[in-house]
Design a protein around this motif. Structure first.
Motif, short mmCIF file in Angstrom:
data_model
loop_
_atom_site.label_atom_id
_atom_site.label_comp_id
_atom_site.label_asym_id
_atom_site.label_seq_id
_atom_site.Cartn_x
_atom_site.Cartn_y
_atom_site.Cartn_z
N GLU A 162 0.83 -1.21 0.00
CA GLU A 162 0.00 0.00 0.00
C GLU A 162 0.86 1.25 0.00
O GLU A 162 0.56 2.22 -0.70
CB GLU A 162 -0.95 0.01 1.19
CG GLU A 162 -1.80 1.25 1.30
CD GLU A 162 -2.68 1.54 0.08
OE1 GLU A 162 -3.04 2.72 -0.11
OE2 GLU A 162 -3.00 0.61 -0.69
N LEU A 163 1.94 1.26 0.76
CA LEU A 163 2.83 2.42 0.76
C LEU A 163 3.48 2.59 -0.62
O LEU A 163 3.62 3.72 -1.10
CB LEU A 163 3.89 2.29 1.85
CG LEU A 163 3.37 2.40 3.28
CD1 LEU A 163 4.50 2.11 4.28
CD2 LEU A 163 2.75 3.75 3.55
N GLU A 164 3.85 1.50 -1.27
CA GLU A 164 4.41 1.58 -2.61
C GLU A 164 3.37 2.10 -3.59
O GLU A 164 3.68 2.90 -4.47
CB GLU A 164 4.92 0.21 -3.05
CG GLU A 164 6.20 -0.20 -2.34
CD GLU A 164 6.62 -1.63 -2.63
OE1 GLU A 164 5.81 -2.42 -3.18
OE2 GLU A 164 7.76 -1.98 -2.30
N ARG A 165 2.12 1.67 -3.44
CA ARG A 165 1.05 2.15 -4.31
C ARG A 165 0.84 3.64 -4.14
O ARG A 165 0.73 4.39 -5.11
CB ARG A 165 -0.26 1.40 -4.01
CG ARG A 165 -1.37 1.71 -5.01
CD ARG A 165 -2.71 1.19 -4.53
NE ARG A 165 -3.19 1.94 -3.39
CZ ARG A 165 -3.73 3.16 -3.45
NH1 ARG A 165 -3.83 3.79 -4.59
NH2 ARG A 165 -4.17 3.76 -2.36
N GLN A 166 0.84 4.10 -2.89
CA GLN A 166 0.66 5.53 -2.63
C GLN A 166 1.87 6.31 -3.14
O GLN A 166 1.72 7.42 -3.64
CB GLN A 166 0.41 5.78 -1.14
CG GLN A 166 -0.96 5.31 -0.69
CD GLN A 166 -1.30 5.73 0.72
OE1 GLN A 166 -0.84 6.75 1.22
NE2 GLN A 166 -2.15 4.94 1.38
N ALA A 167 3.06 5.74 -3.02
CA ALA A 167 4.25 6.41 -3.54
C ALA A 167 4.19 6.52 -5.06
O ALA A 167 4.58 7.53 -5.64
CB ALA A 167 5.51 5.67 -3.10
N GLY A 226 18.25 -0.99 1.09
CA GLY A 226 18.73 -1.84 2.17
C GLY A 226 17.62 -2.71 2.73
O GLY A 226 16.48 -2.66 2.29
N SER A 227 17.96 -3.51 3.71
CA SER A 227 16.97 -4.43 4.28
C SER A 227 16.42 -3.93 5.61
O SER A 227 15.62 -4.61 6.24
CB SER A 227 17.61 -5.80 4.48
OG SER A 227 18.70 -5.69 5.38
N GLY A 228 16.85 -2.76 6.02
CA GLY A 228 16.41 -2.23 7.31
C GLY A 228 15.17 -1.39 7.20
O GLY A 228 14.31 -1.63 6.35
N PRO A 229 15.07 -0.39 8.03
CA PRO A 229 13.89 0.49 8.05
C PRO A 229 13.70 1.22 6.73
O PRO A 229 14.65 1.42 5.97
CB PRO A 229 14.21 1.49 9.17
CG PRO A 229 15.27 0.85 9.99
CD PRO A 229 16.04 -0.03 9.06
N ILE A 230 12.46 1.61 6.48
CA ILE A 230 12.16 2.40 5.29
C ILE A 230 12.05 3.87 5.68
O ILE A 230 11.84 4.19 6.86
CB ILE A 230 10.86 1.92 4.60
CG1 ILE A 230 9.67 2.06 5.55
CG2 ILE A 230 11.00 0.51 4.10
CD1 ILE A 230 8.34 1.76 4.90
N ARG A 231 12.20 4.73 4.69
CA ARG A 231 12.06 6.18 4.92
C ARG A 231 10.90 6.67 4.08
O ARG A 231 10.81 6.39 2.89
CB ARG A 231 13.34 6.91 4.55
CG ARG A 231 13.27 8.41 4.78
CD ARG A 231 14.56 9.10 4.38
NE ARG A 231 15.70 8.54 5.04
CZ ARG A 231 16.21 9.00 6.20
NH1 ARG A 231 15.63 10.01 6.81
NH2 ARG A 231 17.27 8.45 6.72
N THR A 234 7.17 9.89 -0.96
CA THR A 234 8.41 9.28 -1.41
C THR A 234 8.74 8.15 -0.46
O THR A 234 8.70 8.33 0.75
CB THR A 234 9.55 10.31 -1.42
OG1 THR A 234 9.17 11.41 -2.24
CG2 THR A 234 10.83 9.71 -1.92
N LEU A 235 9.05 7.00 -1.02
CA LEU A 235 9.35 5.82 -0.23
C LEU A 235 10.76 5.36 -0.59
O LEU A 235 11.06 5.13 -1.75
CB LEU A 235 8.32 4.72 -0.55
CG LEU A 235 8.55 3.34 0.03
CD1 LEU A 235 8.39 3.37 1.55
CD2 LEU A 235 7.56 2.36 -0.58
#
Length: 57
Positions: free
Chosen positions: A14-19, A30-35, A25-26
């Motif tokens: 869903e965040l990718e869809r909104q981005a 890396g494999s850690g937290p997202i911004r 901006t998403l």
């Protein structure tokens, strides 16, 4: 039943869809937290999570 993985996938999708719509901006480098930077439609995010819990796509 492990609910964590479907909910995680639903949130990221869903965040990718909104981005993709240009609202935010998403950065998931890396494999850690997202911004995130921008506005998130929380109602749409909630619906995506509920759909994942109900077994939807």
């Amino acid at each position: 039943m492990n609910l964590e993985e479907p909910v995680r996938k639903a949130i990221l999708a869903e965040l990718e869809r909104q981005a993709a719509s240009g609202r935010l901006t998403l950065d998931k480098s890396g494999s850690g937290p997202i911004r995130l930077d921008g506005r998130i439609d929380v109602d749409e995010l909630v619906m995506a999570v509920l759909g994942a819990l109900a077994g939807g796509p």
